[in-house]
Design an enzyme around this catalytic site. Structure first.
Site, PDB file in Angstrom:
ATOM      1  N   GLU A 130      -5.585  -0.918   1.503  1.00 32.54           N
ATOM      2  CA  GLU A 130      -4.158  -0.489   2.111  1.00 32.54           C
ATOM      3  C   GLU A 130      -4.485  -0.515   3.332  1.00 32.54           C
ATOM      4  OE1 GLU A 130      -2.128   2.584  -0.917  1.00 32.54           O
ATOM      5  OE2 GLU A 130      -4.228   3.374  -0.731  1.00 32.54           O
ATOM      6  N   GLU A 152      -7.498   2.483  -8.212  1.00 31.70           N
ATOM      7  CA  GLU A 152      -7.085   4.150  -8.463  1.00 31.70           C
ATOM      8  C   GLU A 152      -6.743   4.446  -9.889  1.00 31.70           C
ATOM      9  OE1 GLU A 152      -6.200   3.130  -3.759  1.00 31.70           O
ATOM     10  OE2 GLU A 152      -6.114   2.118  -5.956  1.00 31.70           O
TER      11      GLU A 152
END
Length: 738
Positions: A130, A152
């Site tokens: 990210e 995740e």
């Protein structure tokens, strides 16, 4: 200002090279220190007119493995404390503010007005990936091992630092959803094709290429901050959008049965976020992230599938008094499907393997199986010819037991029959070298009784693999009453070498995994005999979170093997130890109908020839049901609960019986070994998060209706009376060998 985790160097062109290199860790992770320092670096470089741009890279082999999940677990604990002290509003605000920090720091990179380049020298996952997406340009060093992704969702979370907003603004919606919902990492070639990275260059040129982009006038503006930005798949309320989102909902339901709050939140974040400007969209993402972080599912999955698994993989149960061992040469006696697979995974890990069987042809057949496995991988592009040559050169096949004299570890994988095993031990024992460890891959026969045939019982241990060995990540290590520390340490070191996760259990019939999964299969049979429609049995099990239905699993295990286990249990423990109706059903299927399961293409299901359609429930099943219940009168929630409770209550019994002594192993073992609903965190976490008192009440309700298999053990009654949890009463030791 000096930073702990980052090193800054400014060149003559005013370009700052930020090297991330956290001291004392093999991998960089996004923790409190890293995000605070990164925030300060953004402020410094943004406010300095002399800085023309920033390149961020890593001083380690990988860029970043993601966020520090123990920090996120700590935030959830902090939330619980604040909830008690100051109420829900204050606790929610604290969690929202804290969980947003990564997102805000990354957004400040994007809007700094200075061009930022991510120089990706290796693995970048989760929050690390990210971070790169918030940079204006991404250049990667050519490295076949590099993987980029957002995993995740596999631990009950979702990308909360902009991942759900930036990925679908870069990538087509269907591909974006795959990346976010499956959590699979992609290689550089795929990442470049998806536009997730802009360039792949030789490693030696990576920093130069990054700086050249800045010097060449690289824009310090993200595409979605430009006027007139268009989404890659068009607006949500467009023809393409309407083809994507309703279908996506259906697929989400099919894959998850709505058991995973994080997966649902991903769908909502993308759908809502793409209709908003980026800053509002990031706020939406943060709100969903805060909501998911508070969920039991996230807490349970982070604990079991990340923290506990990591601790077990690092040797949490290894005896500290035994020096490290290394298996250089392994013998596998019994080169059938299981033995050959054990040989293959060992050779793949660099161990020399010798497969031994009753004659040369059988041993060669085992070696042929190993070749088939790797040939399939080559066909799928997941291995190279050179890998096959390396693996196969490490495997030899023979009928001559004298090769045992050079082996450090011997694994017996012969037929599940005491007599056959005893004959094997008698042949092998005189040939073992000093210090060699002998292991049985038995899945049902108690290790203590097998060890009676062994002279030096301190060197005898159980190493139970799960089928198919190439795919199943769990290894159950069974310690007998006389097993020594050296045998346990060797078994754990070997398991680590072959890249599997070990659990250590004490001896009992069925050990841990088979005791629990046996209950699951039996519950499916019980429902069948009660008259529940077979399709409903299978569907309710999957709705409860199990990967396959119990009837399908029976077929995979083999119905004739199930019948053998029933007969062996009856012979050893008497007629009261089995359910006569289940035995009658198995006798009918196996002996009268000749239905053995998948292996002969007929069991509870019919299996068409390869490539000729899907398996389907056998039409003749209805004739074997003594009665038939109307499906509209059945309580689906209760059917789902029965599947999970019957396994969890058996897991509690294994704790009472001292088969399980570390709660982490029950949870991790249940998910990796037999697919116990991962969103619960495993069998004991299922009880802990429900609350022992509530669980015991549920057990008694089911016991009254369906019998003693739901009777909670005395330990559980005692814990419920005191309001205890398994992890509270039996806290795992946090000491881990490196």
């Amino acid at each position: 200002m000096a930073f702990k985790n980052f090193k800054l160097e400014t060149d003559a062109d005013g370009i700052v090279l930020v090297t991330w290199d956290t001291p004392g860790r093999s991998m960089n992770v996004l923790d409190e220190t890293s995000v605070t320092e990164l925030e300060e670096i953004v402020k410094q470089t943004t406010g300095d007119a002399a800085v023309k741009g920033v390149v961020i890279t890593s001083g380690k082999e990988a860029l970043c493995a993601g966020a520090d999940l123990s920090m996120l677990e700590g935030m959830a604990h902090q939330y619980a404390d604040l909830l008690k002290a100051k109420g829900e509003e204050a606790a929610n605000q604290m969690l929202f503010d804290q969980s947003r920090r990564f997102s805000q720091v990354f957004r400040s990179i994007e809007t700094s007005g200075k061009p930022w380049v991510a120089a990706i020298n290796g693995l970048a996952l989760g929050g690390g990936f990210e971070l790169t997406l918030a940079c204006h340009y991404r250049v990667a060093a050519d490295n076949p091992k590099t993987r980029l992704g957002l995993p995740e969702v596999k631990v009950g979370l979702f990308p909360g630092a902009g991942g759900t907003q930036r990925v679908p603004r870069i990538v087509q919606p269907a591909d974006a959803m795959q990346l976010l919902l499956k959590g699979e990492a992609v290689n550089l070639v795929r990442a470049k094709a998806l536009n997730l990275i802009h360039a792949i260059v030789p490693a030696a040129d990576m920093i130069t290429a990054a700086k050249d982009w800045i010097k060449g006038g690289g824009k310090a503006v993200a595409p979605w901050d430009e006027k007139g930005f268009k989404l890659p798949g068009g607006p949500v309320f467009s023809k393409a959008g309407m083809q994507m989102f309703p279908a996506g909902n259906a697929i989400y339901r099919r894959e998850t049965y709505d058991n995973y709050p994080a997966a649902r939140a991903i769908m909502s974040c993308v759908y809502e976020g793409l209709q908003l400007p980026i800053d509002a969209a990031l706020r939406v993402e943060s709100r969903y992230f805060t909501q998911v972080l508070r969920s039991n599912e996230a807490a349970a999955m982070i604990r079991s599938l990340f923290l506990s698994m990591q601790e077990l993989n690092k040797g949490a149960r290894r005896p500290p008094n035994v020096p490290p061992t290394k298996v250089k040469k392994l013998a596998v006696i019994g080169a059938g499907f299981m033995g050959a697979s054990v040989g293959y995974v060992s050779a793949r890990a660099g161990i020399d393997v010798v497969l031994i069987d009753r004659d040369q042809a059988s041993a060669d057949k085992g070696k042929g199986h190993a070749q088939t496995v790797i040939d399939d991988l080559i066909k799928k592009g997941r291995a190279k010819e050179s890998d096959r040559d390396a693996v196969m050169s490490r495997i030899s096949a023979t009928a001559d037991y004298s090769v045992l004299k050079d082996c450090d570890l011997v694994i017996e994988a012969v037929f599940e029959d005491r007599k056959v095993k005893a004959e094997t031990y008698a042949k092998a024992q005189p040939l073992l070298k000093d210090g060699a460890i002998f292991a049985s891959n038995t899945s049902t026969l108690p290790i203590n009784s097998l060890a009676e045939e062994f002279k030096d019982q301190g060197k005898f241990i159980g190493i139970h693999f799960f089928s198919p060995v190439e795919k199943m990540m769990l290894v159950e290590i069974i310690v007998g009453k006389n097993t020594g520390d050296a045998a346990l340490a060797t078994a754990l070191d070997y398991t680590r070498m072959i890249g599997k996760t070990p659990i250590v259990v004490n001896d009992s019939r069925g050990f841990y995994a088979n005791r629990c999964v046996g209950r699951y299969i039996a519950e499916g049979n019980e429902m069948f005999l009660e008259g529940v429609p077979p399709a409903m049995i299978e569907n309710c099990a999957k709705m409860a979170g199990m990967p396959v239905g119990p009837l399908s699993l029976s077929d995979e295990v083999a119905l004739d093997l199930g019948l053998k286990v029933i007969k062996a249990t009856e012979a050893d423990l008497g007629p009261n130890s089995i359910n006569p109706d289940q035995k009658k059903l198995m006798v009918e299927l196996v002996e009268k109908q000749g239905r053995l399961g998948r292996k002969n293409s007929k069991g509870f299901y019919d299996y068409p020839e390869k490539g000729k359609g899907q398996k389907s429930l056998w039409a003749g099943l209805a004739d074997l049901q003594p009665k038939k219940l109307d499906p509209d009168t059945l309580d689906i929630e209760e059917l789902k609960q029965r599947f999970l409770v019957v396994q969890a209550v058996e897991a509690a019994r294994t704790v009472e019986d001292h088969v399980i002594t570390d709660m982490r192993e029950a949870d991790v073992g249940s998910i990796l070994g037999f697919g116990f609903a991962p969103f619960t965190g495993g069998t004991l976490s299922y009880i802990d998060f429900m609350g022992t008192r509530k669980f015991v009440e549920l057990c008694h309700r089911l016991e009254a209706k369906y019998g003693s298999r739901f009777t909670p053990p005395k330990l559980l009654e005692d814990m419920a009376a005191k309001g205890e949890t398994f992890y509270g009463r039996f806290p795992p030791k946090k000491l881990a060998a490196a």
